[in-house]
Motif scaffolding. Structure first.
Motif, PDB file in Angstrom:
ATOM      1  N   ARG A  23     -43.813  62.683 -39.595  1.00 41.00           N
ATOM      2  CA  ARG A  23     -45.107  62.204 -40.066  1.00 41.00           C
ATOM      3  C   ARG A  23     -46.176  62.221 -38.980  1.00 41.00           C
ATOM      4  O   ARG A  23     -47.349  62.132 -39.283  1.00 41.00           O
ATOM      5  CB  ARG A  23     -44.972  60.771 -40.604  1.00 41.00           C
ATOM      6  N   ARG A  34     -39.917  60.277 -42.066  1.00 48.30           N
ATOM      7  CA  ARG A  34     -39.301  59.674 -43.249  1.00 48.30           C
ATOM      8  C   ARG A  34     -37.966  60.348 -43.511  1.00 48.30           C
ATOM      9  O   ARG A  34     -37.847  61.552 -43.410  1.00 48.30           O
ATOM     10  CB  ARG A  34     -40.212  59.859 -44.465  1.00 48.30           C
ATOM     11  N   THR A  42     -39.159  59.058 -55.711  1.00 48.13           N
ATOM     12  CA  THR A  42     -40.153  58.569 -54.754  1.00 48.13           C
ATOM     13  C   THR A  42     -40.009  57.077 -54.466  1.00 48.13           C
ATOM     14  O   THR A  42     -40.078  56.656 -53.304  1.00 48.13           O
ATOM     15  CB  THR A  42     -41.580  58.860 -55.274  1.00 48.13           C
ATOM     16  N   ASP A  43     -39.799  56.271 -55.487  1.00 49.09           N
ATOM     17  CA  ASP A  43     -39.674  54.823 -55.280  1.00 49.09           C
ATOM     18  C   ASP A  43     -38.438  54.476 -54.465  1.00 49.09           C
ATOM     19  O   ASP A  43     -38.482  53.607 -53.587  1.00 49.09           O
ATOM     20  CB  ASP A  43     -39.631  54.089 -56.620  1.00 49.09           C
ATOM     21  N   GLU A  46     -38.965  55.397 -50.825  1.00 47.34           N
ATOM     22  CA  GLU A  46     -39.804  54.375 -50.191  1.00 47.34           C
ATOM     23  C   GLU A  46     -38.967  53.160 -49.804  1.00 47.34           C
ATOM     24  O   GLU A  46     -39.025  52.673 -48.673  1.00 47.34           O
ATOM     25  CB  GLU A  46     -40.948  53.977 -51.129  1.00 47.34           C
ATOM     26  N   ARG A  68     -46.031  51.933 -41.442  1.00 45.59           N
ATOM     27  CA  ARG A  68     -46.635  52.529 -42.632  1.00 45.59           C
ATOM     28  C   ARG A  68     -47.669  53.529 -42.153  1.00 45.59           C
ATOM     29  O   ARG A  68     -48.525  53.206 -41.335  1.00 45.59           O
ATOM     30  CB  ARG A  68     -47.271  51.471 -43.520  1.00 45.59           C
ATOM     31  N   VAL A  72     -47.404  54.943 -46.792  1.00 38.78           N
ATOM     32  CA  VAL A  72     -45.974  55.059 -47.099  1.00 38.78           C
ATOM     33  C   VAL A  72     -45.137  54.572 -45.919  1.00 38.78           C
ATOM     34  O   VAL A  72     -45.551  54.651 -44.762  1.00 38.78           O
ATOM     35  CB  VAL A  72     -45.567  56.507 -47.485  1.00 38.78           C
TER      36      VAL A  72
END
Length: 105
Positions: A23, A34, A42-43, A46, A68, A72
């Motif tokens: 990232r 990540r 996606t959830d 996360e 974050r 995200v």
């Protein structure tokens, strides 16, 4: 900026050895990424990235924090010690994968 010899390896290893997305570019001793297992939506990705740092720290073999970025959850590794080796970084990656398995089962 002086970086440990293994820092570039860490960034490259993250791209190759684990389902991860870097990232932040490797311009300092900190890299954020990540963990992205292909089977998770996606959830769940996360939630996984929020849970991994605590799971890694519980084991006591590596240290990893969370942050974050762009809204995200991301994993954050800071590699400062000049004696850091590829073996040390392999332990970190192994611990991340083990933590991911722990929190998804």
């Amino acid at each position: 900026m002086i970086r440990p010899a293994g820092f570039s390896f860490a960034c490259a290893a993250l791209r190759i050895a684990s389902p991860a997305t870097v990232r932040t570019p490797a311009t300092t001793s900190i890299t954020a990424f990540r963990h992205l297992p292909p089977a998770l939506d996606t959830d769940r990705v996360e939630a996984l990235n929020e849970a991994i740092p605590a799971a890694v720290q519980r084991c006591g073999y590596a240290f990893l924090t969370g942050t974050r970025l762009s809204g995200v959850a991301a994993l954050r590794a800071c590699i400062l010690h000049p004696g850091t080796t590829k073996d040390d970084l392999t332990v970190l990656l192994d611990e991340i994968r083990a933590a991911a398995r722990e929190v998804t089962t």
